[in-house]
Scaffold this active site. Structure first.
Site, mmCIF file in Angstrom:
data_model
loop_
_atom_site.group_PDB
_atom_site.id
_atom_site.type_symbol
_atom_site.label_atom_id
_atom_site.label_comp_id
_atom_site.label_asym_id
_atom_site.label_seq_id
_atom_site.Cartn_x
_atom_site.Cartn_y
_atom_site.Cartn_z
ATOM 1 C CB CYS A 141 40.322 35.459 43.192
ATOM 2 S SG CYS A 141 39.801 34.858 44.809
ATOM 3 C CG HIS A 197 36.015 36.256 39.406
ATOM 4 N ND1 HIS A 197 37.089 35.395 39.370
ATOM 5 C CD2 HIS A 197 35.896 36.646 40.710
ATOM 6 C CE1 HIS A 197 37.605 35.276 40.586
ATOM 7 N NE2 HIS A 197 36.887 36.016 41.418
ATOM 8 C CG HIS A 230 36.075 31.077 44.158
ATOM 9 N ND1 HIS A 230 37.178 31.194 43.329
ATOM 10 C CD2 HIS A 230 35.852 32.337 44.639
ATOM 11 C CE1 HIS A 230 37.593 32.440 43.312
ATOM 12 N NE2 HIS A 230 36.800 33.159 44.094
#
Length: 397
Positions: free
Chosen positions: A160, A294, A328
């Protein structure tokens, strides 16, 4: 050497750059209930359209938008490429595997109908010629072909944290003189049966929605999309009269070397990444006006990240996560975050932490869009394998 951003192409469940930014400021979300695969249950997802997207289609879309935004014409033979994706062509490979299994099953049934003895089938279910088209770096290669570039092509994969890693590598290409211009970022098309089933089995997926840093957060929601940026040396950008969103002041990249799917709870490597980023930017923590976190809305990530922010930054710094609006997007999430940081600098507005109802931590979360002086913004990304990335975006001096 200063490296600046002169073009942005973005797409997510919220829409394109300008449309998505307006919807984000309004507190809207691109997350809705979907059942793209009949064999899997209906769940919240951030789809761009009614069906899961194709990676190459998304890359072409955001690439075209970025070039148009930067007012560039093709070909661009000396342009570098650094486009990453953590999932790559997984959806295409899963489809090929399903087709291979279907053909083998059809062959078995035909043999049984003819009452022939079964002949062992040792062939791969995926033809080699098709498999090659879906190697992890082929998205970056497709972008190079589209713009006529014969310059360096990189295809970073860092879970990620891929988006920030890709931008960092492109900045290095420009600063070392390998090229004066590069296209960088990350794009993901992660809505696949295997991805959904895997994350569901891990207990990482939310059942109702994405609520970053909320006391009652329940997990992340998968989204698709990405962002690509035209990066140029400040000298080149000014020479051609390009509009400038901001500059990349510095970045920090580390790895925990610890767990496969969890961060090192001590946070030493994550702290090192942020400190590297600030040092390379010639900034102190007090110089940061906005943190794009994040913020995945999982129990562990949000607690780990909130503790890091509390330890390194002033309590008055504004914090937001946009995953409650975009979902996400895995490896592309950092690239989306960088785009939203640059939009914050351009419009001097902070995007809200969409989905937050009751903050679970004592930070200055942006609950509603607010006007603010944004000179320096930091974007954070943390990925599986302990991948830590931080990048500072600053207004033009």
């Amino acid at each position: 050497m200063d490296v600046v951003v002169t073009g942005i192409g973005l797409v997510s469940g919220l829409g394109t750059l300008e449309t998505g930014w307006k919807r984000l400021l309004s507190g809207e979300s691109g997350i809705d209930l979907h059942q793209p695969f009949l064999e899997l249950e209906r769940r919240p997802l951030a789809l761009i359209s009614t069906k899961p997207a194709d990676l190459i289609t998304l890359i072409r879309q955001v690439l075209t938008d970025a070039l148009q935004d930067a007012n560039l014409t093709l070909p661009l033979p000396d342009c570098g490429i650094a486009i990453g994706s953590s999932r790559g062509f997984q959806g295409n490979l899963e489809q090929l595997a399903r087709e291979g299994r279907r053909k083998k099953e059809e062959g078995r049934r035909k043999r049984e109908e003819r009452r022939e003895l079964p002949i062992p089938d040792c062939q791969l279910p995926i033809p080699n010629s098709q498999f090659v088209n879906f190697l992890p770096h082929m998205g970056a290669i497709a972008a190079a072909r589209a713009i006529g570039s014969t310059g360096p092509v990189l295809a970073p994969m860092a879970a990620c944290a891929t988006g920030i890693w890709s931008i960092a590598r492109a900045v290095d290409l420009i600063r070392t003189g390998e090229c004066q211009r590069a296209i960088a970022g990350a794009v993901e098309a992660p809505i696949t049966p295997l991805t959904l089933a895997g994350f569901s089995r891990m207990g990482a997926l939310a059942n109702t929605g994405c609520y970053p840093f909320d006391e009652n957060r329940e997990g992340f929601v998968l989204g698709e999309g990405g962002a690509l940026f035209v990066l140029e040396s400040a000298e080149l950008a000014r020479r051609r009269g390009a509009k400038i969103y901001g500059r990349v002041s510095g970045f920090g990249l580390t790895n925990d070397a610890c767990y496969a799917t969890s961060p090192d709870l001590g946070g030493k490597s994550a702290i090192a990444a942020v400190n590297q980023c600030l040092k390379r930017s010639n900034l102190a923590a007090v110089d940061i006006d906005f943190i794009h976190a994040h913020g995945t809305a999982t129990e562990l990530n949000d607690r780990h990240e909130a503790l890091l922010i509390e330890k390194l930054f002033d309590r008055e710094v504004a914090v937001s996560s946009t995953k409650g609006a975009t979902g996400h997007t895995l490896g592309a999430s950092g690239a989306l975050g960088v785009a939203f940081c640059l939009m914050s600098i351009k419009y001097q507005m902070l995007p809200p932490c969409v989905g937050m109802k009751k903050p679970g931590f004592e930070l200055d979360f942006v609950r509603c869009a607010r006007s603010a002086i944004v000179r320096n913004a930091v974007c954070l990304s943390f990925g599986f394998g302990g991948q830590n990335a931080a990048i500072v975006l600053s207004g033009e001096c």
